[in-house]
Design a protein around this motif. Structure first.
Motif, PDB file in Angstrom:
ATOM      1  N   GLU A  22       3.764  39.129  30.753  1.00 28.40           N
ATOM      2  CA  GLU A  22       4.782  40.146  30.458  1.00 28.40           C
ATOM      3  C   GLU A  22       6.165  39.543  30.674  1.00 28.40           C
ATOM      4  O   GLU A  22       6.420  38.936  31.726  1.00 28.40           O
ATOM      5  CB  GLU A  22       4.560  41.296  31.446  1.00 28.40           C
ATOM      6  CG  GLU A  22       5.334  42.538  31.137  1.00 28.40           C
ATOM      7  CD  GLU A  22       5.181  43.536  32.285  1.00 28.40           C
ATOM      8  OE1 GLU A  22       6.197  44.109  32.672  1.00 28.40           O
ATOM      9  OE2 GLU A  22       4.054  43.681  32.809  1.00 28.40           O
ATOM     10  N   LEU A  23       7.038  39.697  29.673  1.00 27.90           N
ATOM     11  CA  LEU A  23       8.394  39.147  29.801  1.00 27.90           C
ATOM     12  C   LEU A  23       9.222  40.055  30.703  1.00 27.90           C
ATOM     13  O   LEU A  23       9.456  41.208  30.389  1.00 27.90           O
ATOM     14  CB  LEU A  23       9.043  39.025  28.413  1.00 27.90           C
ATOM     15  CG  LEU A  23      10.416  38.387  28.368  1.00 27.90           C
ATOM     16  CD1 LEU A  23      10.395  36.961  28.893  1.00 27.90           C
ATOM     17  CD2 LEU A  23      10.985  38.402  26.960  1.00 27.90           C
ATOM     18  N   ASP A  24       9.647  39.519  31.829  1.00 31.37           N
ATOM     19  CA  ASP A  24      10.434  40.306  32.790  1.00 31.37           C
ATOM     20  C   ASP A  24      11.927  40.187  32.486  1.00 31.37           C
ATOM     21  O   ASP A  24      12.663  41.150  32.562  1.00 31.37           O
ATOM     22  CB  ASP A  24      10.141  39.752  34.195  1.00 31.37           C
ATOM     23  CG  ASP A  24      10.671  40.636  35.292  1.00 31.37           C
ATOM     24  OD1 ASP A  24       9.924  41.495  35.751  1.00 31.37           O
ATOM     25  OD2 ASP A  24      11.856  40.469  35.668  1.00 31.37           O
ATOM     26  N   ARG A  25      12.355  38.966  32.156  1.00 30.11           N
ATOM     27  CA  ARG A  25      13.771  38.775  31.838  1.00 30.11           C
ATOM     28  C   ARG A  25      13.934  37.545  30.965  1.00 30.11           C
ATOM     29  O   ARG A  25      13.202  36.570  31.104  1.00 30.11           O
ATOM     30  CB  ARG A  25      14.584  38.599  33.121  1.00 30.11           C
ATOM     31  CG  ARG A  25      16.074  38.833  32.912  1.00 30.11           C
ATOM     32  CD  ARG A  25      16.882  38.876  34.195  1.00 30.11           C
ATOM     33  NE  ARG A  25      16.774  37.666  34.973  1.00 30.11           N
ATOM     34  CZ  ARG A  25      16.314  37.624  36.216  1.00 30.11           C
ATOM     35  NH1 ARG A  25      15.892  38.714  36.819  1.00 30.11           N
ATOM     36  NH2 ARG A  25      16.270  36.478  36.862  1.00 30.11           N
ATOM     37  N   LEU A  58       3.435  38.121  36.266  1.00 36.38           N
ATOM     38  CA  LEU A  58       1.990  37.901  36.212  1.00 36.38           C
ATOM     39  C   LEU A  58       1.260  39.154  36.682  1.00 36.38           C
ATOM     40  O   LEU A  58       1.878  40.101  37.188  1.00 36.38           O
ATOM     41  CB  LEU A  58       1.623  36.688  37.071  1.00 36.38           C
ATOM     42  CG  LEU A  58       2.449  35.420  36.752  1.00 36.38           C
ATOM     43  CD1 LEU A  58       2.124  34.291  37.712  1.00 36.38           C
ATOM     44  CD2 LEU A  58       2.216  34.981  35.314  1.00 36.38           C
ATOM     45  N   ARG A  59      -0.051  39.132  36.571  1.00 34.96           N
ATOM     46  CA  ARG A  59      -0.867  40.313  36.870  1.00 34.96           C
ATOM     47  C   ARG A  59      -0.664  40.855  38.272  1.00 34.96           C
ATOM     48  O   ARG A  59      -0.703  42.051  38.517  1.00 34.96           O
ATOM     49  CB  ARG A  59      -2.345  39.944  36.699  1.00 34.96           C
ATOM     50  CG  ARG A  59      -2.981  40.695  35.572  1.00 34.96           C
ATOM     51  CD  ARG A  59      -4.436  40.372  35.436  1.00 34.96           C
ATOM     52  NE  ARG A  59      -5.202  41.583  35.493  1.00 34.96           N
ATOM     53  CZ  ARG A  59      -6.268  41.770  36.225  1.00 34.96           C
ATOM     54  NH1 ARG A  59      -6.712  40.816  36.999  1.00 34.96           N
ATOM     55  NH2 ARG A  59      -6.902  42.925  36.192  1.00 34.96           N
ATOM     56  N   ASP A  60      -0.478  39.945  39.225  1.00 33.00           N
ATOM     57  CA  ASP A  60      -0.323  40.376  40.620  1.00 33.00           C
ATOM     58  C   ASP A  60       1.134  40.612  40.998  1.00 33.00           C
ATOM     59  O   ASP A  60       1.453  40.793  42.165  1.00 33.00           O
ATOM     60  CB  ASP A  60      -0.938  39.323  41.567  1.00 33.00           C
ATOM     61  CG  ASP A  60      -0.216  37.978  41.476  1.00 33.00           C
ATOM     62  OD1 ASP A  60       0.667  37.828  40.600  1.00 33.00           O
ATOM     63  OD2 ASP A  60      -0.513  37.084  42.286  1.00 33.00           O
ATOM     64  N   GLY A  61       2.038  40.592  40.010  1.00 30.99           N
ATOM     65  CA  GLY A  61       3.457  40.848  40.281  1.00 30.99           C
ATOM     66  C   GLY A  61       4.247  39.571  40.549  1.00 30.99           C
ATOM     67  O   GLY A  61       5.477  39.606  40.574  1.00 30.99           O
ATOM     68  N   ALA A  62       3.562  38.432  40.776  1.00 32.79           N
ATOM     69  CA  ALA A  62       4.292  37.169  40.965  1.00 32.79           C
ATOM     70  C   ALA A  62       5.022  36.827  39.665  1.00 32.79           C
ATOM     71  O   ALA A  62       4.641  37.291  38.583  1.00 32.79           O
ATOM     72  CB  ALA A  62       3.314  36.047  41.318  1.00 32.79           C
ATOM     73  N   ARG A  63       6.082  36.027  39.782  1.00 35.12           N
ATOM     74  CA  ARG A  63       6.861  35.703  38.597  1.00 35.12           C
ATOM     75  C   ARG A  63       7.113  34.195  38.510  1.00 35.12           C
ATOM     76  O   ARG A  63       7.331  33.542  39.528  1.00 35.12           O
ATOM     77  CB  ARG A  63       8.204  36.451  38.618  1.00 35.12           C
ATOM     78  CG  ARG A  63       8.004  37.961  38.591  1.00 35.12           C
ATOM     79  CD  ARG A  63       9.286  38.727  38.476  1.00 35.12           C
ATOM     80  NE  ARG A  63      10.198  38.484  39.571  1.00 35.12           N
ATOM     81  CZ  ARG A  63      11.394  39.047  39.672  1.00 35.12           C
ATOM     82  NH1 ARG A  63      11.816  39.866  38.733  1.00 35.12           N
ATOM     83  NH2 ARG A  63      12.168  38.785  40.694  1.00 35.12           N
ATOM     84  N   VAL A  64       7.055  33.682  37.284  1.00 37.23           N
ATOM     85  CA  VAL A  64       7.339  32.256  37.050  1.00 37.23           C
ATOM     86  C   VAL A  64       8.243  32.129  35.828  1.00 37.23           C
ATOM     87  O   VAL A  64       8.342  33.048  35.011  1.00 37.23           O
ATOM     88  CB  VAL A  64       6.071  31.408  36.792  1.00 37.23           C
ATOM     89  CG1 VAL A  64       5.258  31.232  38.045  1.00 37.23           C
ATOM     90  CG2 VAL A  64       5.239  31.964  35.659  1.00 37.23           C
ATOM     91  N   GLU A  65       8.848  30.949  35.710  1.00 30.92           N
ATOM     92  CA  GLU A  65       9.764  30.735  34.595  1.00 30.92           C
ATOM     93  C   GLU A  65       9.266  29.645  33.651  1.00 30.92           C
ATOM     94  O   GLU A  65       8.591  28.703  34.068  1.00 30.92           O
ATOM     95  CB  GLU A  65      11.142  30.330  35.137  1.00 30.92           C
ATOM     96  CG  GLU A  65      11.815  31.476  35.873  1.00 30.92           C
ATOM     97  CD  GLU A  65      13.247  31.159  36.299  1.00 30.92           C
ATOM     98  OE1 GLU A  65      14.082  32.061  36.166  1.00 30.92           O
ATOM     99  OE2 GLU A  65      13.520  30.046  36.751  1.00 30.92           O
ATOM    100  N   SER A  66       9.621  29.797  32.374  1.00 27.63           N
ATOM    101  CA  SER A  66       9.453  28.740  31.365  1.00 27.63           C
ATOM    102  C   SER A  66      10.804  28.609  30.666  1.00 27.63           C
ATOM    103  O   SER A  66      11.589  29.562  30.642  1.00 27.63           O
ATOM    104  CB  SER A  66       8.436  29.097  30.290  1.00 27.63           C
ATOM    105  OG  SER A  66       7.288  29.670  30.816  1.00 27.63           O
ATOM    106  N   ALA A  78      14.416  34.360  41.442  1.00 31.96           N
ATOM    107  CA  ALA A  78      15.568  34.713  42.266  1.00 31.96           C
ATOM    108  C   ALA A  78      15.219  35.773  43.299  1.00 31.96           C
ATOM    109  O   ALA A  78      15.769  35.807  44.398  1.00 31.96           O
ATOM    110  CB  ALA A  78      16.699  35.204  41.373  1.00 31.96           C
ATOM    111  N   GLY A  79      14.254  36.655  42.946  1.00 29.37           N
ATOM    112  CA  GLY A  79      13.839  37.704  43.881  1.00 29.37           C
ATOM    113  C   GLY A  79      13.313  37.101  45.177  1.00 29.37           C
ATOM    114  O   GLY A  79      13.600  37.561  46.267  1.00 29.37           O
TER     115      GLY A  79
END
Ligand code: SF4
Length: 363
Positions: free
Chosen positions: A69-72, A87-95, A348-349
Motif C-alpha cells: 500500500e502506498l503510504d506517501r 506493509l501488512r503489519d503496519g511497518a513501512r519501507v521506502e523504494s 521518518a515515523g
C-alpha cells in the motif's frame, strides 16, 4: 494445507506448482499463476482469465493476493520519486525510482528497493542506521516493491534496472534476497535481466561466495568507504568482523565469470576519507582486482557531523584512481532534496521516536 489463507506474493514457481498440486491441479496451473502474479501483477483472482472459474473461487478461499500500500509519494526536482510503502503489519519501507539517460539520451527508470525495515549494520553516515533493525522483509515484500512501483509507471515506460541498495543489508536477509532476485529475473516473470540487477552489500564477507553462486550473472556492489581499517572501522562497524584484507581476499576469490567486475562503492566524506593519500591507498588495495569504483559524494541529512567534499576534491580523487589503472566513476546524486539519495532512506515515523538522531556515531 493450512486453514488460514496463504500469501501468494513471494512464492516461486516451484512453490506455486506444489500448492496447485495440493489442490488437485496440474503443474502448469502453478506456472500460469506465477505469470499472473509477476508478469501481469494482478491484484484479483478474477483477473486470472485462463484459470477455470471454479479453481479461482477455491484459490480465493485458500490464498490471498496483497499489493503493497502506498503510504506517501515524494517527487524530487530532478525527477526522482520516492515511495513509502505500508506493509501488512503496519511497518513501512521506502523504494526510490530514479530517471537515468543512456548514452543515446533515452530515458530509463532504475528502481532501488529495500530488503529490511531499518538496518542492524550501524554505518555512521547512513540515515537508515538511525532506525536500528526492525525486521526482515519477506521475498514477497521485496518483489512487491517492484510490482507496486511498476504499476505507477506511465504507459510505455518500464523499470530497466533494479538495485538492492535501499533500506537494509541484503546479505543479512540472505534467503529472502536470493529468492526475490530469482523471481525478479525469472524469464516468465517478465522482469529484469540479471545483468540489470545489482545487489549491494556493506561487506558481509562470509556470504559473498554463496550469494554469487546462488544468483550467477547478477551484479554485485561492495561498499568499501575507506582505504584503511582504522577509518573503515569507524564508518562501517562490520569492518571489525571482516576487515579490508579479509573482505578483499574474499572478493578476489569470487567466481564472477569472465566479463563481470565487482563494483566497489565509496561514499566520500570531507576530511574523513577523501584525501590524495586515501585515493592512492585505495588504488593499491584494489591492485589486480577486476573491478570498478563508484564514488558517491555524501548526501547530507539533518543532525550529522559529516560534510560532502567539493566537486574538485571528488574529481581529483577519481583521477588518481584512473591514473593507477582503476576504473572509477562518480555517482550524480539524485533525489537528495526529498531524502531519496543513497544513505538517506528511513521511516521518518520511527526516526522521530526515541533517541533517533542521538544514535549518531561520529568519528
Ligand atoms: S549503509 Fe546500508 S548497510 Fe549501512 S546502515 Fe545504511 S542501509 Fe545498513
Amino acid at each position: 494445507m493450512s486453514a488460514r489463507p496463504v500469501g501468494l506474493l513471494g512464492m516461486d514457481e516451484e512453490e506455486l506448482v506444489s500448492l496447485c498440486g495440493e489442490m488437485g491441479e496440474p503443474p502448469y496451473r502453478g506456472r500460469q499463476i506465477f505469470s499472473w502474479l509477476y508478469a501481469h501483477g494482478v491484484s484479483k483472482f478474477s483477473q486470472m482469465t485462463n484459470i477455470p472459474k471454479g479453481f479461482r473461487a477455491k484459490l480465493g478461499e485458500a490464498a490471498r493476493l496483497e499489493a503493497l500500500e502506498l503510504d506517501r509519494e515524494s517527487k524530487s526536482t530532478d525527477g526522482t520519486e520516492k515511495y513509502l510503502w505500508r506493509l501488512r503489519d503496519g511497518a513501512r519501507v521506502e523504494s526510490v525510482r530514479i530517471p537515468m539517460r543512456n548514452v543515446s539520451g533515452v530515458m530509463r527508470w532504475s528502481l532501488c528497493v529495500s530488503t529490511q525495515v531499518g538496518c542492524a549494520m550501524g554505518c555512521a553516515f547512513c540515515l537508515t542506521a538511525k532506525m536500528g533493525f526492525v525486521r526482515q522483509l519477506t521475498a514477497g515484500e521485496i518483489v512487491g516493491q517492484f510490482l507496486a512501483a511498476r504499476d505507477l509507471l506511465a504507459p510505455g515506460e518500464r523499470l530497466h534496472n533494479v538495485v538492492f541498495m535501499g533500506m537494509g543489508e541484503p546479505l543479512d536477509n540472505f534467503d529472502a534476497t536470493v529468492k526475490a532476485v530469482k523471481i525478479l529475473t525469472h524469464p516468465q516473470a517478465n522482469g529484469v535481466s540479471p545483468r540489470r540487477l545489482t545487489v549491494s552489500t556493506v561487506g558481509v564477507a562470509s556470504r559473498l561466495k554463496r550469494f554469487v553462486s546462488a544468483v550467477p550473472g547478477v551484479g554485485l556492489a561492495v561498499s568499501l568507504h575507506a582505504a584503511d581499517d582504522e577509518t573503515r572501522g569507524k564508518l562501517v562497524p562490520v569492518n571489525r568482523k571482516w576487515n579490508l584484507r579479509a573482505l578483499l581476499d574474499e572478493c578476489r576469490e569470487l567466481p564472477m565469470g569472465e566479463r563481470r567486475r565487482i563494483t566497489f562503492e565509496y561514499v566520500m566524506l570531507r576530511g574523513v576519507n577523501d584525501t590524495k593519500t586515501d585515493a592512492k591507498k585505495l588504488s593499491r588495495l584494489l591492485e589486480g582486482l577486476k573491478c570498478k569504483v563508484n564514488l558517491i559524494p555524501w548526501n547530507p541529512f539533518p543532525g550529522t557531523p559529516f560534510e560532502r567534499p567539493d566537486d574538485g576534491r571528488v574529481e581529483e580523487f577519481r583521477r588518481i584512481l584512473l591514473a593507477a589503472g582503476v576504473v572509477a566513476t562518480t555517482r550524480t546524486p539524485k533525489g537528495s532534496d526529498i531524502l531519496a539519495a543513497c544513505g538517506q532512506l528511513a521511516d521518518a515515523g520511527r526516526l522521530s521516536g526515541r533517541n533517533a538522531l542521538k544514535q549518531l556515531n561520529p568519528l
